[in-house]
Enzyme design. Structure first.
Site, short mmCIF file in Angstrom:
data_model
loop_
_atom_site.label_atom_id
_atom_site.label_comp_id
_atom_site.label_asym_id
_atom_site.label_seq_id
_atom_site.Cartn_x
_atom_site.Cartn_y
_atom_site.Cartn_z
N GLU A 267 -4.39 2.22 -8.60
CA GLU A 267 -3.31 2.91 -7.89
C GLU A 267 -2.34 1.99 -7.18
OE1 GLU A 267 -6.75 2.82 -4.78
OE2 GLU A 267 -6.56 2.99 -6.95
N ASN A 268 -2.18 0.75 -7.63
CA ASN A 268 -1.28 -0.19 -6.97
C ASN A 268 0.02 0.50 -6.58
OD1 ASN A 268 -3.04 -2.41 -8.07
ND2 ASN A 268 -2.12 -1.67 -9.95
N GLU A 301 -4.64 8.75 -9.80
CA GLU A 301 -3.98 7.53 -9.32
C GLU A 301 -2.71 7.87 -8.55
OE1 GLU A 301 -5.82 5.06 -9.44
OE2 GLU A 301 -7.20 5.81 -10.96
#
Length: 876
Positions: A267-268, A301
């Site tokens: 999930e940057n 995400e």
């Protein structure tokens, strides 16, 4: 090699120095990437002055170090394999470092590495330390400005977190891009991608009227597989706004598909990096189940943007804070957009087999562990799935509206901060007025609670008394358990199968209520009950527990037909089948002839002949309990007897109800254009369940139906289902050519070849281990690719129980060989793939000994922290 040391939650301290702003410059070269880092640092107000600066670093070659522009001499700092220490620093300062790293040889796939000629990153949980020296912990949150420089011809696309603020050309055919992320984040959320990629682009208008650009970046040949994921992303963004009031906060949201990836996705902030298997989808190559998995992961995400990014974890012991909450959010999303009962059935089936087994095994741990050696080992079903169940219990206890208010308070109060589990639960307590002190034990105690319930009806007082006892068994390191606060959702059915109104202490609770079980034993008295009812307990699986109630087989058949709760209808059918299969297991063990109880035949005949509007639930109800679930109910697991009993039950039902299954199959045939929508998925599910029973009879008519379904090539769901049945049948003259043709047709598609691997190694035939070894030499297999390892080795060891547990121990030896090799290449995947070897305690003595021998053989190797921790626990 020094024995790895445990890290304890009780020892947590805030960092001595924190980072306010991070400026990074990457000069990308496959074997010699230069990373320059400028960290604007300040002493943490809770830590005393004058402490040394300690930064994490792994496999880094330091080229330069300076503080406030002044180069440091070697005597002013020291370097070890894991750490850079600067002996004296001021209260506030700017640290400059330059390091060199080798992404092309980074087979661990952590930090910065090269995948299929593309640079990409994976920094959760502690991969950033492989990129540069940094306080690589989740409670150090900084804004990031990232400059990426690379050869333009080889790497035309340069991506990082946040918004692009500058691009340009450089000498020698190189170019650069600068990205700025204005939201403070920990280093584990950093991302970088550079490569030859193409994108599809769309927009989403938020509830406040802002337009957000959406991009999915993939290799050119995969562009046609991105449309569904884009639709799923927009659906998730809209759902999160409507359900939780959460709006996306940047101008750009990007997803990149990567072939070599340890996890499903990451999930940057603003730049989600996905395993290609979790984002690419197309009717020709993707099954219904994978379409739904892709939709759920894309949503998961994205939902992390708030439950994980905007509010992150104070430390890695709090991992379930973000993962449990986000899994609950994605489960609810999937239930809302697909079949809610089927989604609940799927989630609970996973929980009751894999997670309950984890709870009962040597690696059992609380949802919030109190110590670890390697944090990567705690990305477990206990953290994710049981963590989600705890959040679901809170929602059950509070009701949705109050739970939503608690979520709003949590997000508002801790936005931009690193939080703890207590912060989340206390937000719920504050808005609800409930005392959740006892509830917090769910996070601290390992193991699966056991509920033993019994009921007694008094015709004179017209009262039904429900007695429930709770007990949690001992687990490693926790011998004594305290009673939990358990929500038990339930109802009572009368003789006509209707829910009756529930009265407790003169209060009307309607026909469905949640009982709060807090003591070791409690009695709940229901008033004004006209006749002895049948209780429907734990509706919707309202708590992650094992439940025992003395239902007769007639009671279970009754609930299977009449319960108003879809999950409990399915569960009653599973309990009935399990009870009868246990008789078959006993007969096999005694050497007696097996006979199927007619009550199971009658129940299945009822399902097949009674009209229903929910074919998705029907398909689930027609599936027999899995061998893994049956094994979880046995004190001593008899692998051979379980397999024999399941095979006998399947074949008997198939032969006795052949005509009914044939009718179900034909009535769900369709030539309509493929769509992965709920209605079509339900029909295909019902049809393919029916086909599995038909082919079990080995009648020519049934085999021809399967062959025609493969030949039609209408969609991958139907092809994969029919091909698997042919491959698993004893008709090699049909199965082998079909499998060969499938492999030849899809040799160019890596993800489809993963399916090809999996369907072959789940075959029940005794030669499957030899086939697996042959497939390990196939050009489409690479032990360096986690997807290939999971598809071939992981599928065999987890889903082909009868062959993995061969009495000659060859299945165990093969897995140990793979673990030893992976330990050197990719310790994270080695630690994940070893799990089946650790589950030996309830097997027969011969198999226990064989498994321990392989674990001992692994232990003699120089081990990574990942594998060391698991092997030591397994052999303790």
């Amino acid at each position: 090699m020094a024995e790895p040391q445990a890290i304890y939650l009780k020892d947590y301290q805030p960092p001595a120095y924190t980072v306010e702003k991070t400026e990074l410059k990457f000069n990308l070269e496959p074997h010699a990437t230069r990373v320059s880092a400028r960290l604007h640092m300040v002493r943490h107000p809770e830590r005393k002055a004058g402490q040394a600066l300690e930064l994490d670093g792994h496999h880094l070659v330091l080229q330069r170090i300076a503080i406030d522009g002044q180069e440091l001499t070697p005597g002013e700092y020291s370097i070890s394999d894991e750490r850079l220490v600067v002996h004296q620093v001021p209260e506030r300062f700017v640290l400059d470092t330059e390091v060199e790293i080798d992404p092309a040889n980074n087979t661990a796939l952590e930090g910065l590495y090269v995948s299929s000629g593309m640079f990409c990153t994976q920094c959760e949980p502690q991969g950033f330390r492989r990129i540069t020296y940094y306080p690589d912990r989740s409670d150090v949150m900084a804004t990031f400005v990232t400059t990426v420089i690379a050869d333009k011809a080889q790497y035309p696309v340069l991506l990082s977190n946040g918004n692009p603020i500058e691009r340009g050309e450089l000498p020698n055919g190189r170019h650069f891009a600068v990205w700025e992320d204005p939201h403070p984040k920990p280093s584990y959320l950093f991302a970088l991608v550079a490569g030859e990629l193409e994108k599809i682009e769309d927009t989403f208008t938020t509830m406040s009227g802002r337009e957000v650009t959406l991009q999915i970046w993939v290799e050119q040949e995969n562009l046609h597989k991105t449309v569904f994921s884009m639709q799923a992303l927009k659906k998730a963004m809209k759902w999160d706004e409507e359900k939780y009031g959460r709006e996306y906060d940047l101008d750009l949201f990007m997803i990149v598909a990567v072939n070599d990836f340890n996890m499903g996705a990451m999930e940057n902030k603003g730049l989600n990096i996905f395993n290609s298997a979790a984002v690419l989808a197309n009717p020709e190559t993707t099954t219904d189940a994978t379409f739904q998995r892709v939709e759920g992961i894309v949503a998961h995400e994205y939902f992390h943007n708030w439950s994980g990014n905007r509010v992150t974890c104070r430390d890695w012991f709090q991992l379930a804070l973000k993962e449990g909450f986000t899994v609950f959010r994605d489960q609810t999303f999937s239930a809302d957009v697909n079949s809610a009962p089927v989604k609940r059935i799927e989630d609970v089936a996973l929980l009751r087999t894999a997670q309950f087994a984890e709870d009962a095994g040597p690696t059992a741990h609380p949802v919030r562990p109190d110590h670890f050696i390697e944090i990567s080992n705690f990305y477990t079903l206990t953290i994710y799935e049981k963590g989600a169940e705890i959040v679901r219990m809170l929602c059950n206890l509070l009701g949705w509206e109050t739970f939503r208010r608690g979520s709003d308070l949590y997000f508002e109060r801790f936005d931009g901060q690193a939080a703890r589990v207590e912060d989340f639960v206390e937000s719920m307590a504050e808005v609800s007025g409930l005392d959740l002190t006892q509830f917090m034990r769910w996070y601290a105690q390992a193991g699966t609670p056991q509920l033993d319930a019994s009921g007694e009806y008094d015709s004179e007082t017209r009262e039904y008394r429900l007695r429930i006892r709770q007990q949690t068994p001992p687990t490693p390191g926790q011998q004594t358990k305290l009673p939990l606060h358990i929500p038990v959702r339930m109802g009572l059915l009368n003789a006509d199968g209707r829910d009756i109104t529930l009265h407790i202490n003169g209060e009307n609770f309607g026909t469905d209520t949640v009982l709060h079980l807090r003591e070791d034993e409690e009695i709940f008295v229901f008033e004004n009950v006209d006749a002895a009812p049948v209780p429907s307990l734990l509706r919707g699986f309202s708590a992650p527990v094992r439940l025992d109630f003395p239902y007769t087989r007639e009671h279970l058949a009754f609930l299977m037909k009449h319960d108003s709760d879809g999950f409990n209808r399915w569960d009653a059918g599973q309990r009935l089948a399990l009870d009868i299969i246990e008789d078959l297991i006993s007969a096999h063990q005694q050497g007696e002839a097996m006979t199927l109880d007619a009550r199971l035949l009658d129940a299945y005949r009822y399902l097949l002949t009674t009209p229903t509007d929910d074919k998705a639930v029907l398909a689930e109800m027609l599936r027999l309990p899995s061998e893994a679930y049956i094994a979880e109910q046995q004190e001593t697991v008899d692998i051979d007897a379980i397999a024999a009993a399941c095979k006998f039950a399947l074949k008997t039902l198939a032969h006795e109800l052949y005509d009914e299954f044939l009718t179900l199959y034909r009535s769900n045939q369709s030539d309509a254009p493929y769509a992965p929508d709920a209605e079509q998925i339900a029909c295909r599910s019902a049809k393919n369940v029916a086909l599995s029973y038909l082919v079990a009879t080995e009648r020519e008519e049934a085999l021809e139906l399967a062959q025609r379904q493969v030949d039609a090539q209408h969609n991958m769901t139907d092809v994969r289902a029919a091909l698997t049945l042919l491959a698993h049948s004893d008709r090699a003259d049909l199965g082998d050519p079909a499998v060969r043709a499938f492999g030849e047709r899809w040799a160019h598609d890596s993800l489809v070849m993963d399916q090809w691997f999996s369907l072959q190694v789940t075959r029940p035939q005794k030669d499957v281990l030899e086939r697996l070894k042959f497939l390990m030499e196939h050009e489409a297999f690479s032990i360096k690719n986690p997807n290939k390892v999971r598809a071939l080795i992981g599928t065999f060891t987890s889903q082909n129980r009868i062959n993995f547990h061969r009495l000659d121990g060859e299945g165990y030896k093969l897995l140990a060989d793979v673990v030893i090799e992976l330990n050197r290449l990719n310790p994270d995947i080695a630690a994940r793939i070893i799990t089946p070897l650790t589950r030996y305690h309830r097997l027969d003595g011969a198999r226990q000994q064989l498994m321990r021998e392989q674990l001992e053989r692994i232990r003699r190797e120089p081990l990574s922290r990942n594998v060391y921790e698991i092997v030591e626990k397994a052999l303790a």
